[in-house]
Write a protein that holds these residues in place. Sequence first.
Motif, PDB file in Angstrom:
ATOM      1  N   THR A 142       0.859  -1.180   0.000  1.00  0.00           N
ATOM      2  CA  THR A 142       0.000   0.000   0.000  1.00  0.00           C
ATOM      3  C   THR A 142       0.898   1.234   0.000  1.00  0.00           C
ATOM      4  O   THR A 142       1.758   1.373   0.864  1.00  0.00           O
ATOM      5  CB  THR A 142      -0.881   0.009   1.273  1.00  0.00           C
ATOM      6  N   VAL A 176       0.232   1.228  -8.287  1.00  0.00           N
ATOM      7  CA  VAL A 176      -0.737   0.515  -7.455  1.00  0.00           C
ATOM      8  C   VAL A 176      -0.579  -0.973  -7.734  1.00  0.00           C
ATOM      9  O   VAL A 176      -0.441  -1.382  -8.885  1.00  0.00           O
ATOM     10  CB  VAL A 176      -2.160   0.999  -7.821  1.00  0.00           C
ATOM     11  N   ILE A 234       0.251   0.311 -12.870  1.00  0.00           N
ATOM     12  CA  ILE A 234      -0.492  -0.783 -12.213  1.00  0.00           C
ATOM     13  C   ILE A 234       0.354  -2.059 -12.248  1.00  0.00           C
ATOM     14  O   ILE A 234       0.790  -2.496 -13.316  1.00  0.00           O
ATOM     15  CB  ILE A 234      -1.853  -1.062 -12.899  1.00  0.00           C
ATOM     16  N   SER A 272     -12.322  -4.411  -2.928  1.00  0.00           N
ATOM     17  CA  SER A 272     -11.136  -3.774  -3.527  1.00  0.00           C
ATOM     18  C   SER A 272     -11.087  -2.266  -3.276  1.00  0.00           C
ATOM     19  O   SER A 272     -12.099  -1.574  -3.381  1.00  0.00           O
ATOM     20  CB  SER A 272     -11.118  -4.019  -5.037  1.00  0.00           C
ATOM     21  N   LYS A 273      -9.868  -1.792  -2.965  1.00  0.00           N
ATOM     22  CA  LYS A 273      -9.663  -0.343  -2.806  1.00  0.00           C
ATOM     23  C   LYS A 273      -9.303   0.279  -4.160  1.00  0.00           C
ATOM     24  O   LYS A 273      -9.219   1.485  -4.294  1.00  0.00           O
ATOM     25  CB  LYS A 273      -8.522  -0.082  -1.816  1.00  0.00           C
ATOM     26  N   TYR A 274      -9.051  -0.570  -5.137  1.00  0.00           N
ATOM     27  CA  TYR A 274      -8.585  -0.081  -6.449  1.00  0.00           C
ATOM     28  C   TYR A 274      -9.511  -0.558  -7.567  1.00  0.00           C
ATOM     29  O   TYR A 274      -9.080  -1.196  -8.518  1.00  0.00           O
ATOM     30  CB  TYR A 274      -7.162  -0.575  -6.712  1.00  0.00           C
ATOM     31  N   LYS A 275     -10.794  -0.225  -7.428  1.00  0.00           N
ATOM     32  CA  LYS A 275     -11.777  -0.750  -8.387  1.00  0.00           C
ATOM     33  C   LYS A 275     -11.526  -0.257  -9.821  1.00  0.00           C
ATOM     34  O   LYS A 275     -11.701  -0.995 -10.778  1.00  0.00           O
ATOM     35  CB  LYS A 275     -13.198  -0.422  -7.947  1.00  0.00           C
ATOM     36  N   GLU A 276     -11.114   0.988  -9.965  1.00  0.00           N
ATOM     37  CA  GLU A 276     -10.884   1.531 -11.308  1.00  0.00           C
ATOM     38  C   GLU A 276      -9.713   0.820 -11.991  1.00  0.00           C
ATOM     39  O   GLU A 276      -9.794   0.435 -13.158  1.00  0.00           O
ATOM     40  CB  GLU A 276     -10.617   3.040 -11.224  1.00  0.00           C
ATOM     41  N   GLU A 277      -8.639   0.612 -11.216  1.00  0.00           N
ATOM     42  CA  GLU A 277      -7.469  -0.103 -11.769  1.00  0.00           C
ATOM     43  C   GLU A 277      -7.829  -1.560 -12.079  1.00  0.00           C
ATOM     44  O   GLU A 277      -7.396  -2.115 -13.088  1.00  0.00           O
ATOM     45  CB  GLU A 277      -6.288  -0.065 -10.789  1.00  0.00           C
ATOM     46  N   ILE A 294      -2.393  -4.522  -7.726  1.00  0.00           N
ATOM     47  CA  ILE A 294      -3.699  -5.176  -7.566  1.00  0.00           C
ATOM     48  C   ILE A 294      -3.507  -6.695  -7.502  1.00  0.00           C
ATOM     49  O   ILE A 294      -2.688  -7.264  -8.205  1.00  0.00           O
ATOM     50  CB  ILE A 294      -4.731  -4.761  -8.638  1.00  0.00           C
ATOM     51  N   ASP A 326      -8.570  -7.823  -5.399  1.00  0.00           N
ATOM     52  CA  ASP A 326      -9.033  -6.807  -6.343  1.00  0.00           C
ATOM     53  C   ASP A 326      -9.740  -7.394  -7.561  1.00  0.00           C
ATOM     54  O   ASP A 326     -10.778  -6.907  -7.970  1.00  0.00           O
ATOM     55  CB  ASP A 326      -7.844  -5.954  -6.800  1.00  0.00           C
TER      56      ASP A 326
END
Length: 433
Positions: free
Chosen positions: A10, A19, A48, A315-320, A21, A79
């Motif tokens: 993180t 980031v 990513i 997931s904290k990284y939904k867009e990625e 994932i 993720d």
Amino acid sequence: MLAGCSGGITEPTGSKGPVTIRFFTHGTESLYNWSQTLPAFEKKYPDIKIELVQLSEKGETLEANRKLDLAASSGEAMDVLMLSDPAGFAQRVAIGMAAPMDEFIAKEGLKVNEEYKVDTKFKGKYYALPTKLNPWYVVLNKDHLDQAGLPVPKDWTWDEFMDYAKKLTKGEGPSKRYGAFFHGPTDGGFMEFLKLELGNQPKNMEYLKADGTSNMDSPLFRKTLEIFMKMEKEDKSLTPYADRISQKLAYRPAFFNQNASMVLMGSWFTAELGGTDQFPLNFNVAVAPYPKNAPGDPSGYAPFITDYMAIAASSKYKEEAYKFIRWYTTEGQIVQGKQIPAWSKVKSDEMDKIIDLILSKTKSPEKVDKDSIKKVVASFKSGEQVPPVTYQAEINKAIQEEFEKLVFGKQDIDATVKNSQDRVQKLIDTNKK
């Protein structure tokens, strides 16, 4: 101040670092080519990184699902999830493990049903996008067809399939060669063999309809039983069900040892059609599309399987995660080069290359009529998917049991249809409470 999180890193707030994932899959290296596929994504999207979490060394769905549930319940960071069976997918959406991706789809202006050959809409939302596409087809011993003076069918009906099976059947006794082999429906087989005439429809291909009501009163279920019985009992052109059960017969040896001339199977079989170490190929092979019910019906519809790529709800990284899923289900399928993609935008020459590549890894690719496979894959259309219910296994078991009574002469087709309808309805009613 870097905090480690279950192997993923993180980044501190405000940092512009990449980031990471975490991608959970049942897929093995040998079948999914991760070592080539994931670096290709990271090269295109350097911000990513993908951390691969392989859930089963053998690529087994059951083991992978079990470990996935364990990881979710223990709060592991996740993720992207790959789910390989519709029942497993439906179950995990129902318990809230996957997040809908409609906002990302809308933002991108994506028309899912134009972009992919499989529509993965579930209860009005998109929780996943499809990867590979394995429609069912008919694998043919081309040498047997040539001997019988039969052309490779480009478009055909169940009546023609039965006629071929009859003409391809030869001999008597233990050395008898059957026109066709069905690997199912029971004893480790596929339930598709009790949906023969349901499987080629744009809608209502399953035992239940999309609204959860029974589809067992469809005349196509009765007709499927009629096909099975005519071939086995009257024409004697189908490997007997009793032999398959008692001798534990399977489709690979039946086809490669030339005990049967035609095998109805999913197109994952393409990866073995040119023969393997265990089953070398000593004859020529071609492929025909899944048969239609009537000459005027639209062609191309068939049962199929795919993998579902979903965003983990936690997931904290939904867009990625969505970025990776979109890449993997499109360009990524071509980089991977292991499966026939569900992506509609694959150009025909790229699809040809993928099929060539899959076959090149077999022992005798030159004995396989590649063009027949390419034509079947190119003309495939996906019918509307009906997500399975939580009690799907019980429905399957009830229908299998009634079918066995029919095939072993304990009841006729009328009784089989009626008992199957009653038992399925009872299961629907019980599960409503």
